[in-house]
Scaffold this motif. Structure first.
Motif, PDB file in Angstrom:
ATOM      1  N   PRO A  51       0.782  -1.232   0.000  1.00 53.67           N
ATOM      2  CA  PRO A  51       0.000   0.000   0.000  1.00 53.67           C
ATOM      3  C   PRO A  51       0.822   1.294   0.000  1.00 53.67           C
ATOM      4  N   HIS A  52       2.139   1.206   0.136  1.00 54.67           N
ATOM      5  CA  HIS A  52       2.934   2.434   0.123  1.00 54.67           C
ATOM      6  C   HIS A  52       3.288   2.892  -1.292  1.00 54.67           C
ATOM      7  N   HIS A  53       2.813   2.166  -2.308  1.00 57.31           N
ATOM      8  CA  HIS A  53       3.034   2.575  -3.696  1.00 57.31           C
ATOM      9  C   HIS A  53       1.835   3.379  -4.181  1.00 57.31           C
ATOM     10  N   ALA A  54       2.101   4.455  -4.923  1.00 57.45           N
ATOM     11  CA  ALA A  54       1.036   5.272  -5.501  1.00 57.45           C
ATOM     12  C   ALA A  54       1.523   5.822  -6.839  1.00 57.45           C
ATOM     13  N   MET A  55       0.585   6.344  -7.630  1.00 54.58           N
ATOM     14  CA  MET A  55       0.943   6.830  -8.959  1.00 54.58           C
ATOM     15  C   MET A  55       0.073   7.983  -9.384  1.00 54.58           C
ATOM     16  N   ILE A  56       0.635   8.800 -10.287  1.00 54.27           N
ATOM     17  CA  ILE A  56      -0.121   9.804 -11.030  1.00 54.27           C
ATOM     18  C   ILE A  56       0.341   9.665 -12.478  1.00 54.27           C
ATOM     19  N   HIS A  57      -0.614   9.431 -13.371  1.00 55.37           N
ATOM     20  CA  HIS A  57      -0.297   9.256 -14.787  1.00 55.37           C
ATOM     21  C   HIS A  57      -1.150  10.212 -15.612  1.00 55.37           C
ATOM     22  N   ALA A  58      -0.515  10.995 -16.487  1.00 50.99           N
ATOM     23  CA  ALA A  58      -1.216  11.917 -17.376  1.00 50.99           C
ATOM     24  C   ALA A  58      -1.106  11.415 -18.807  1.00 50.99           C
ATOM     25  N   LYS A  74       6.779  17.102 -28.740  1.00 50.19           N
ATOM     26  CA  LYS A  74       6.149  16.096 -27.877  1.00 50.19           C
ATOM     27  C   LYS A  74       7.014  15.840 -26.638  1.00 50.19           C
ATOM     28  N   ARG A  75       8.332  15.720 -26.838  1.00 48.67           N
ATOM     29  CA  ARG A  75       9.247  15.493 -25.709  1.00 48.67           C
ATOM     30  C   ARG A  75       9.255  16.687 -24.758  1.00 48.67           C
ATOM     31  N   GLU A  76       9.278  17.898 -25.309  1.00 47.67           N
ATOM     32  CA  GLU A  76       9.262  19.088 -24.465  1.00 47.67           C
ATOM     33  C   GLU A  76       7.960  19.151 -23.655  1.00 47.67           C
ATOM     34  N   LEU A  77       6.856  18.828 -24.295  1.00 45.14           N
ATOM     35  CA  LEU A  77       5.563  18.883 -23.617  1.00 45.14           C
ATOM     36  C   LEU A  77       5.456  17.820 -22.527  1.00 45.14           C
ATOM     37  N   THR A  78       5.843  16.584 -22.831  1.00 45.45           N
ATOM     38  CA  THR A  78       5.748  15.544 -21.799  1.00 45.45           C
ATOM     39  C   THR A  78       6.706  15.837 -20.640  1.00 45.45           C
ATOM     40  N   GLY A  79       7.863  16.395 -20.931  1.00 52.34           N
ATOM     41  CA  GLY A  79       8.777  16.785 -19.858  1.00 52.34           C
ATOM     42  C   GLY A  79       8.195  17.887 -18.986  1.00 52.34           C
ATOM     43  N   ALA A 116       7.148  17.676 -14.963  1.00 51.89           N
ATOM     44  CA  ALA A 116       7.599  18.670 -13.979  1.00 51.89           C
ATOM     45  C   ALA A 116       6.405  19.303 -13.251  1.00 51.89           C
ATOM     46  N   LEU A 117       5.328  19.578 -13.972  1.00 48.15           N
ATOM     47  CA  LEU A 117       4.135  20.157 -13.348  1.00 48.15           C
ATOM     48  C   LEU A 117       3.485  19.184 -12.370  1.00 48.15           C
ATOM     49  N   LEU A 118       3.439  17.906 -12.725  1.00 48.19           N
ATOM     50  CA  LEU A 118       2.890  16.914 -11.799  1.00 48.19           C
ATOM     51  C   LEU A 118       3.674  16.923 -10.493  1.00 48.19           C
ATOM     52  N   ARG A 119       4.986  16.946 -10.601  1.00 50.52           N
ATOM     53  CA  ARG A 119       5.823  16.939  -9.396  1.00 50.52           C
ATOM     54  C   ARG A 119       5.671  18.234  -8.610  1.00 50.52           C
ATOM     55  N   ARG A 120       5.578  19.364  -9.313  1.00 48.81           N
ATOM     56  CA  ARG A 120       5.449  20.656  -8.639  1.00 48.81           C
ATOM     57  C   ARG A 120       4.135  20.776  -7.874  1.00 48.81           C
ATOM     58  N   HIS A 121       3.075  20.187  -8.413  1.00 50.48           N
ATOM     59  CA  HIS A 121       1.748  20.346  -7.812  1.00 50.48           C
ATOM     60  C   HIS A 121       1.342  19.169  -6.929  1.00 50.48           C
ATOM     61  N   THR A 122       2.321  18.362  -6.537  1.00 48.22           N
ATOM     62  CA  THR A 122       2.063  17.271  -5.601  1.00 48.22           C
ATOM     63  C   THR A 122       2.952  17.482  -4.377  1.00 48.22           C
ATOM     64  N   ALA A 123       2.305  17.647  -3.244  1.00 45.27           N
ATOM     65  CA  ALA A 123       3.039  17.861  -1.993  1.00 45.27           C
ATOM     66  C   ALA A 123       3.849  16.614  -1.654  1.00 45.27           C
ATOM     67  N   PRO A 124       4.936  16.773  -0.924  1.00 43.76           N
ATOM     68  CA  PRO A 124       5.729  15.610  -0.518  1.00 43.76           C
ATOM     69  C   PRO A 124       4.860  14.576   0.215  1.00 43.76           C
ATOM     70  N   THR A 125       5.094  13.334  -0.118  1.00 41.44           N
ATOM     71  CA  THR A 125       4.340  12.227   0.478  1.00 41.44           C
ATOM     72  C   THR A 125       5.338  11.191   0.991  1.00 41.44           C
ATOM     73  N   GLN A 144       5.015   7.241  -8.109  1.00 42.60           N
ATOM     74  CA  GLN A 144       5.476   7.173  -9.490  1.00 42.60           C
ATOM     75  C   GLN A 144       4.693   8.184 -10.319  1.00 42.60           C
ATOM     76  N   PHE A 145       5.404   8.997 -11.116  1.00 40.31           N
ATOM     77  CA  PHE A 145       4.793   9.947 -12.041  1.00 40.31           C
ATOM     78  C   PHE A 145       5.097   9.475 -13.458  1.00 40.31           C
ATOM     79  N   SER A 146       4.109   9.583 -14.352  1.00 41.50           N
ATOM     80  CA  SER A 146       4.360   9.244 -15.750  1.00 41.50           C
ATOM     81  C   SER A 146       3.450  10.064 -16.661  1.00 41.50           C
ATOM     82  N   VAL A 147       3.908  10.226 -17.911  1.00 42.22           N
ATOM     83  CA  VAL A 147       3.177  11.008 -18.910  1.00 42.22           C
ATOM     84  C   VAL A 147       3.269  10.272 -20.235  1.00 42.22           C
TER      85      VAL A 147
END
Length: 124
Positions: free
Chosen positions: A57-64, A77-82, A86-95, A101-104
């Motif tokens: 249960p300590h695993h979690a994800m955000i996928h766009a 496409k590479r610039e946009l996914t990058g 970065a935005l996903l990480r910026r807008h997610t408080a430390p956990t 895991q973040f992915s795009v």
């Protein structure tokens, strides 16, 4: 036009600032990919159940997932996914209790196969 779907584990609901992420994402889409802010559509899907890695249960994800009309060069496409990553990480408080895991992913929409209808707004 851009369609964005963001799936996220229930465990990060309180840590993920979805409205701020969507605002910044729409701005990035306009700046990087030439989209129109008025056409951006972002849907958030909270996942009540996920099985990641070993299932603990300590695993979690955000996928766009980004879907835009075909024709953008690979470097855009590479610039946009990058930028989205970065935005996903910026807008997610430390956990600290989670291994997050973040992915795009980017996919091209076929302009000839895409259909849309805008219902006019009725003002009373």
């Amino acid at each position: 036009m851009p369609h964005i779907t963001v799936e996220y584990s229930d465990a990060v609901t309180d840590a993920f600032d979805r409205p701020a992420f969507a605002k910044d994402l729409h701005e990035a889409l306009v700046t990087i990919a030439g989209g129109r802010a008025a056409g951006c559509k972002t849907r958030f899907v909270r996942l009540d159940e996920t099985y990641l890695a070993d299932g603990s249960p300590h695993h979690a994800m955000i996928h766009a997932e980004l879907a835009l009309f075909a024709g953008r060069p690979p470097e855009v496409k590479r610039e946009l996914t990058g930028a989205v990553l970065a935005l996903l990480r910026r807008h997610t408080a430390p956990t600290p209790a989670l291994e997050l895991q973040f992915s795009v992913d980017f996919r091209d929409l076929d302009r000839d196969a895409y259909a849309k209808h805008d219902e006019p707004r009725v003002t009373v």
